[in-house]
Design a protein around this motif. Structure first.
Motif, PDB file in Angstrom:
ATOM      1  N   LYS A 124       0.814  -1.222   0.000  1.00 60.41           N
ATOM      2  CA  LYS A 124       0.000   0.000   0.000  1.00 60.41           C
ATOM      3  C   LYS A 124       0.849   1.275   0.000  1.00 60.41           C
ATOM      4  O   LYS A 124       0.612   2.175  -0.810  1.00 60.41           O
ATOM      5  N   PRO A 125       1.857   1.397   0.871  1.00 59.07           N
ATOM      6  CA  PRO A 125       2.671   2.630   0.839  1.00 59.07           C
ATOM      7  C   PRO A 125       3.355   2.857  -0.519  1.00 59.07           C
ATOM      8  O   PRO A 125       3.398   3.983  -1.004  1.00 59.07           O
ATOM      9  N   CYS A 126       3.850   1.789  -1.138  1.00 60.53           N
ATOM     10  CA  CYS A 126       4.511   1.941  -2.443  1.00 60.53           C
ATOM     11  C   CYS A 126       3.491   2.275  -3.536  1.00 60.53           C
ATOM     12  O   CYS A 126       3.785   3.069  -4.427  1.00 60.53           O
ATOM     13  N   ARG A 127       2.289   1.703  -3.459  1.00 63.17           N
ATOM     14  CA  ARG A 127       1.234   2.045  -4.431  1.00 63.17           C
ATOM     15  C   ARG A 127       0.864   3.519  -4.298  1.00 63.17           C
ATOM     16  O   ARG A 127       0.718   4.226  -5.306  1.00 63.17           O
ATOM     17  N   ASP A 128       0.718   3.994  -3.058  1.00 65.88           N
ATOM     18  CA  ASP A 128       0.364   5.395  -2.826  1.00 65.88           C
ATOM     19  C   ASP A 128       1.445   6.336  -3.355  1.00 65.88           C
ATOM     20  O   ASP A 128       1.147   7.342  -3.999  1.00 65.88           O
ATOM     21  N   THR A 129       2.705   6.009  -3.088  1.00 66.66           N
ATOM     22  CA  THR A 129       3.822   6.826  -3.562  1.00 66.66           C
ATOM     23  C   THR A 129       3.834   6.862  -5.082  1.00 66.66           C
ATOM     24  O   THR A 129       3.994   7.920  -5.690  1.00 66.66           O
ATOM     25  N   ARG A 130       3.628   5.723  -5.697  1.00 66.26           N
ATOM     26  CA  ARG A 130       3.614   5.622  -7.152  1.00 66.26           C
ATOM     27  C   ARG A 130       2.475   6.458  -7.752  1.00 66.26           C
ATOM     28  O   ARG A 130       2.667   7.157  -8.750  1.00 66.26           O
ATOM     29  N   LYS A 131       1.303   6.404  -7.130  1.00 67.31           N
ATOM     30  CA  LYS A 131       0.161   7.203  -7.602  1.00 67.31           C
ATOM     31  C   LYS A 131       0.490   8.687  -7.546  1.00 67.31           C
ATOM     32  O   LYS A 131       0.188   9.435  -8.470  1.00 67.31           O
ATOM     33  N   GLN A 132       1.070   9.122  -6.423  1.00 66.71           N
ATOM     34  CA  GLN A 132       1.419  10.540  -6.274  1.00 66.71           C
ATOM     35  C   GLN A 132       2.419  10.982  -7.329  1.00 66.71           C
ATOM     36  O   GLN A 132       2.310  12.065  -7.896  1.00 66.71           O
ATOM     37  N   ASN A 133       3.409  10.138  -7.594  1.00 65.64           N
ATOM     38  CA  ASN A 133       4.434  10.479  -8.586  1.00 65.64           C
ATOM     39  C   ASN A 133       3.846  10.542  -9.987  1.00 65.64           C
ATOM     40  O   ASN A 133       4.293  11.335 -10.814  1.00 65.64           O
TER      41      ASN A 133
END
Length: 50
Positions: A38-47
């Protein structure tokens, strides 16, 4: 269905793909399991939004 332990392809940490999440994916017609936690998915979405 049982919870599955998956290794995140970005950070290498284990995360749990819960039975409830699996049901949701199945309902939505998604064939593939998540590859990122989840944290990596969220970071990827933001980027991707920048």
């Amino acid at each position: 269905m049982e919870d599955k332990k998956i290794v995140c392809k970005d950070c290498g940490e284990d995360f749990v793909f819960t039975a409830g999440e699996q049901e949701f994916y199945k309902e939505k017609g998604f064939d593939n399991e998540p590859k990122r936690c989840k944290p990596c998915r969220d970071t990827r979405k933001q980027n991707n939004r920048r």
